[in-house]
Design an enzyme around this catalytic site. Structure first.
Site, PDB file in Angstrom:
ATOM      1  N   THR A 118      -2.911   8.891  -0.120  1.00 23.64           N
ATOM      2  CA  THR A 118      -1.543   9.328   0.219  1.00 23.64           C
ATOM      3  C   THR A 118      -1.437   9.817   1.662  1.00 23.64           C
ATOM      4  O   THR A 118      -0.491   9.503   2.377  1.00 23.64           O
ATOM      5  CB  THR A 118      -1.103  10.487  -0.717  1.00 23.64           C
ATOM      6  OG1 THR A 118      -1.188  10.052  -2.066  1.00 23.64           O
ATOM      7  CG2 THR A 118       0.309  10.946  -0.411  1.00 23.64           C
ATOM      8  N   ARG A 129      -2.398   2.271   4.810  1.00 22.04           N
ATOM      9  CA  ARG A 129      -2.114   3.577   5.429  1.00 22.04           C
ATOM     10  C   ARG A 129      -3.189   3.932   6.467  1.00 22.04           C
ATOM     11  O   ARG A 129      -2.900   4.531   7.497  1.00 22.04           O
ATOM     12  CB  ARG A 129      -2.018   4.653   4.348  1.00 22.04           C
ATOM     13  CG  ARG A 129      -0.733   4.544   3.516  1.00 22.04           C
ATOM     14  CD  ARG A 129      -0.792   5.434   2.296  1.00 22.04           C
ATOM     15  NE  ARG A 129       0.458   5.461   1.541  1.00 22.04           N
ATOM     16  CZ  ARG A 129       0.562   5.919   0.299  1.00 22.04           C
ATOM     17  NH1 ARG A 129      -0.513   6.396  -0.320  1.00 22.04           N
ATOM     18  NH2 ARG A 129       1.723   5.912  -0.314  1.00 22.04           N
ATOM     19  N   ASN A 149       4.137   7.657   5.364  1.00 22.60           N
ATOM     20  CA  ASN A 149       2.878   6.942   5.106  1.00 22.60           C
ATOM     21  C   ASN A 149       3.134   5.472   4.766  1.00 22.60           C
ATOM     22  O   ASN A 149       2.374   4.847   4.039  1.00 22.60           O
ATOM     23  CB  ASN A 149       2.066   7.657   4.018  1.00 22.60           C
ATOM     24  CG  ASN A 149       2.859   7.825   2.736  1.00 22.60           C
ATOM     25  OD1 ASN A 149       3.983   7.337   2.625  1.00 22.60           O
ATOM     26  ND2 ASN A 149       2.288   8.500   1.767  1.00 22.60           N
ATOM     27  N   HIS A 152       4.999   2.735  -0.562  1.00 24.61           N
ATOM     28  CA  HIS A 152       4.890   3.292  -1.909  1.00 24.61           C
ATOM     29  C   HIS A 152       4.331   2.222  -2.823  1.00 24.61           C
ATOM     30  O   HIS A 152       4.703   1.053  -2.696  1.00 24.61           O
ATOM     31  CB  HIS A 152       6.269   3.721  -2.437  1.00 24.61           C
ATOM     32  CG  HIS A 152       6.263   3.967  -3.914  1.00 24.61           C
ATOM     33  ND1 HIS A 152       5.863   5.162  -4.464  1.00 24.61           N
ATOM     34  CD2 HIS A 152       6.546   3.148  -4.963  1.00 24.61           C
ATOM     35  CE1 HIS A 152       5.914   5.071  -5.790  1.00 24.61           C
ATOM     36  NE2 HIS A 152       6.329   3.854  -6.121  1.00 24.61           N
TER      37      HIS A 152
END
Ligand code: IDP
Ligand code: MG
Length: 185
Positions: A118, A129, A149, A152
């Site tokens: 995350t 990411r 970031n 999803h």
């Protein structure tokens, strides 16, 4: 074991023109795009995607980062979570997103692995990411701009089912053959 998962390219990915790069990675891995659209969501819709249940989880993520960085928190985890959640809703609605449904063997797990941790500062190189972003969730909360970031991805098959239903109507999801399938069927 053939699963579907929901992926969103968040406003930062769209604004940084990373849409093609990111979709390319999923196609290359053999994941099949069965639904795809651009949508600028309302605040009400963003709150459905990121419900208030997330508040304690987000609060913990900030606190975890701050602890490692030696930053002391004056607010409670709940207060921090609430503030970061509002930042997240604002971030999610600041530009359009690309929403897609990807299908493949173990798609939920594979996509999460490709997306990475995350918090981009903990995401490994080679993940989306990790390769394209630098911030931490602790930094995002400190600056008050939401967890930028890039992406999803549904966390579990149950979450995927619920999220696909929220973002796509059944007639926006397509069934068609791809060349990859002859290698996995
Ligand atoms: P995930 O996206 O990796 O599944 P979740 O815990 O479900 O992570 O959090 C949802 C989103 O909320 C994250 O992708 C990130 O954008 C944002 N977020 C999570 N923790 C924080 C935080 O501490 N500060 C700001 N935003 C956060
Ligand atoms: Mg999540």
């Amino acid at each position: 074991m053939i699963e579907r998962t929901l992926v969103l390219l968040k406003p930062d990915a769209v604004q940084r023109a990373l849409v093609g790069e990111i979709i390319h990675r999923f196609e290359r891995a053999g994941l099949k795009i069965v639904g795809l659209k651009m949508i600028w969501v309302t605040e009400e819709f963003a709150r459905k995607h990121y419900p208030e249940d997330l508040i304690p989880i987000i609060g913990r993520k900030t606190l975890e980062d701050w602890k490692e960085l030696g930053i002391s928190a004056e607010e409670s985890p709940e207060e921090l979570g609430k503030r970061a959640h509002e930042d997240l809703i604002r971030f999610t609605t600041e530009a359009p997103v690309i929403a897609m449904v990807l299908e493949g063997v173990h798609a939920v797990k594979i996509v999460r692995k490709m997306v990475g941790h995350t918090s981009p500062h903990k995401a490994e190189p080679g993940t989306i990411r990790g390769d394209y972003s630098t911030i931490s969730m602790g930094y995002a909360t400190k600056r008050g701009f939401g967890g930028r970031n890039l992406i999803h991805a549904s966390g579990t098959p149950e979450e995927a089912e619920h999220e696909i239903e929220l973002w796509f109507s059944p007639n926006e999801i397509y069934d068609y053959p791809t060349v990859h399938e002859k290698h996995v069927k």
